[in-house]
Design an enzyme around this catalytic site. Structure first.
Site, PDB file in Angstrom:
ATOM      1  N   GLY A 129      25.727  53.052 -44.935  1.00 36.97           N
ATOM      2  CA  GLY A 129      25.578  54.201 -44.042  1.00 36.97           C
ATOM      3  C   GLY A 129      24.804  53.800 -42.807  1.00 36.97           C
ATOM      4  O   GLY A 129      24.666  52.633 -42.486  1.00 36.97           O
ATOM      5  N   CYS A 130      24.281  54.781 -42.124  1.00 33.92           N
ATOM      6  CA  CYS A 130      23.556  54.561 -40.876  1.00 33.92           C
ATOM      7  C   CYS A 130      22.503  53.469 -41.047  1.00 33.92           C
ATOM      8  O   CYS A 130      21.653  53.549 -41.927  1.00 33.92           O
ATOM      9  CB  CYS A 130      22.898  55.862 -40.439  1.00 33.92           C
ATOM     10  SG  CYS A 130      21.893  55.697 -38.973  1.00 33.92           S
ATOM     11  N   PHE A 131      22.582  52.468 -40.208  1.00 36.73           N
ATOM     12  CA  PHE A 131      21.688  51.325 -40.379  1.00 36.73           C
ATOM     13  C   PHE A 131      20.223  51.621 -40.115  1.00 36.73           C
ATOM     14  O   PHE A 131      19.338  50.952 -40.625  1.00 36.73           O
ATOM     15  CB  PHE A 131      22.136  50.105 -39.585  1.00 36.73           C
ATOM     16  CG  PHE A 131      22.620  50.284 -38.167  1.00 36.73           C
ATOM     17  CD1 PHE A 131      22.147  51.275 -37.326  1.00 36.73           C
ATOM     18  CD2 PHE A 131      23.563  49.398 -37.670  1.00 36.73           C
ATOM     19  CE1 PHE A 131      22.593  51.389 -36.013  1.00 36.73           C
ATOM     20  CE2 PHE A 131      24.023  49.499 -36.360  1.00 36.73           C
ATOM     21  CZ  PHE A 131      23.531  50.498 -35.529  1.00 36.73           C
ATOM     22  N   HIS A 154      18.848  58.485 -45.523  1.00 36.75           N
ATOM     23  CA  HIS A 154      18.370  57.580 -46.567  1.00 36.75           C
ATOM     24  C   HIS A 154      16.998  58.005 -47.070  1.00 36.75           C
ATOM     25  O   HIS A 154      16.127  58.349 -46.286  1.00 36.75           O
ATOM     26  CB  HIS A 154      18.321  56.146 -46.043  1.00 36.75           C
ATOM     27  CG  HIS A 154      19.666  55.606 -45.714  1.00 36.75           C
ATOM     28  ND1 HIS A 154      20.220  55.697 -44.464  1.00 36.75           N
ATOM     29  CD2 HIS A 154      20.581  55.001 -46.484  1.00 36.75           C
ATOM     30  CE1 HIS A 154      21.422  55.163 -44.482  1.00 36.75           C
ATOM     31  NE2 HIS A 154      21.661  54.725 -45.701  1.00 36.75           N
TER      32      HIS A 154
END
Length: 164
Positions: free
Chosen positions: A12-14, A155
């Site tokens: 997902g989004c880093f 996250h």
């Protein structure tokens, strides 16, 4: 630095993954970028097939690839195809980019452990992909949540206990 190794993952989004991993024991450096796609010199606006990934530099005397993957499976949902939170598309896939057969075997064993734990409602869909060139993301994406602590992330630690 002879004990330092690199690991390459995407979930997902880093930004969110980088922010959580930076505080883990043995992690010496983090860099967000693009990996596993079709074009050279990808950018945030042009990275077909690339995942938003993270390069982790770690000291193998302090942590291991297995422990990195254990944490990886606790901070993102590995059972959703091409999606994390509000982010949808192959850029947000769950992937482990293995550099050799040993890493591939560790990744396969971790996926089995995660599936056998029944902690997630679904089955792990994390892809195992051979390492390809890692392209660092633009400077504005590096350390993003350090600079913008209220920035978007999907996250967080879903489970406090380890899979291993």
């Amino acid at each position: 630095m002879s004990n330092y190794k690199k690991a390459y993952i995407a979930g997902g989004c880093f930004w969110g993954m980088e922010d959580l991993f930076r505080t883990q024991k043995g992690i010496k450096d983090t860099e967000v970028g693009y990996i596993g796609g079709q074009n050279d010199n990808p950018t945030y606006k042009n990275h077909p097939g690339h995942a938003e990934g993270i390069e982790l530099t770690y000291d193998e005397n302090e942590t291991s690839f297995k422990h990195i993957l254990d944490y990886f499976f606790r901070i993102h949902n590995p059972t959703t195809v091409n999606r994390q939170g509000n982010d949808i598309g192959s850029s947000y896939r769950s992937a482990i980019f293995f550099q050799n057969e040993e890493e591939k075997n560790v990744a396969e064993a971790m996926i089995k452990l995660v599936n056998d734990s029944n902690k997630w409602e679904g089955t792990v869909v994390t892809t195992l992909e051979p390492y390809s060139k890692f392209w660092p993301a633009e400077p504005e994406h590096q350390d993003y949540l350090v600079r913008k602590p209220d920035g978007y992330t999907c996250h967080f630690e879903r489970f406090s206990d380890s899979f291993i």
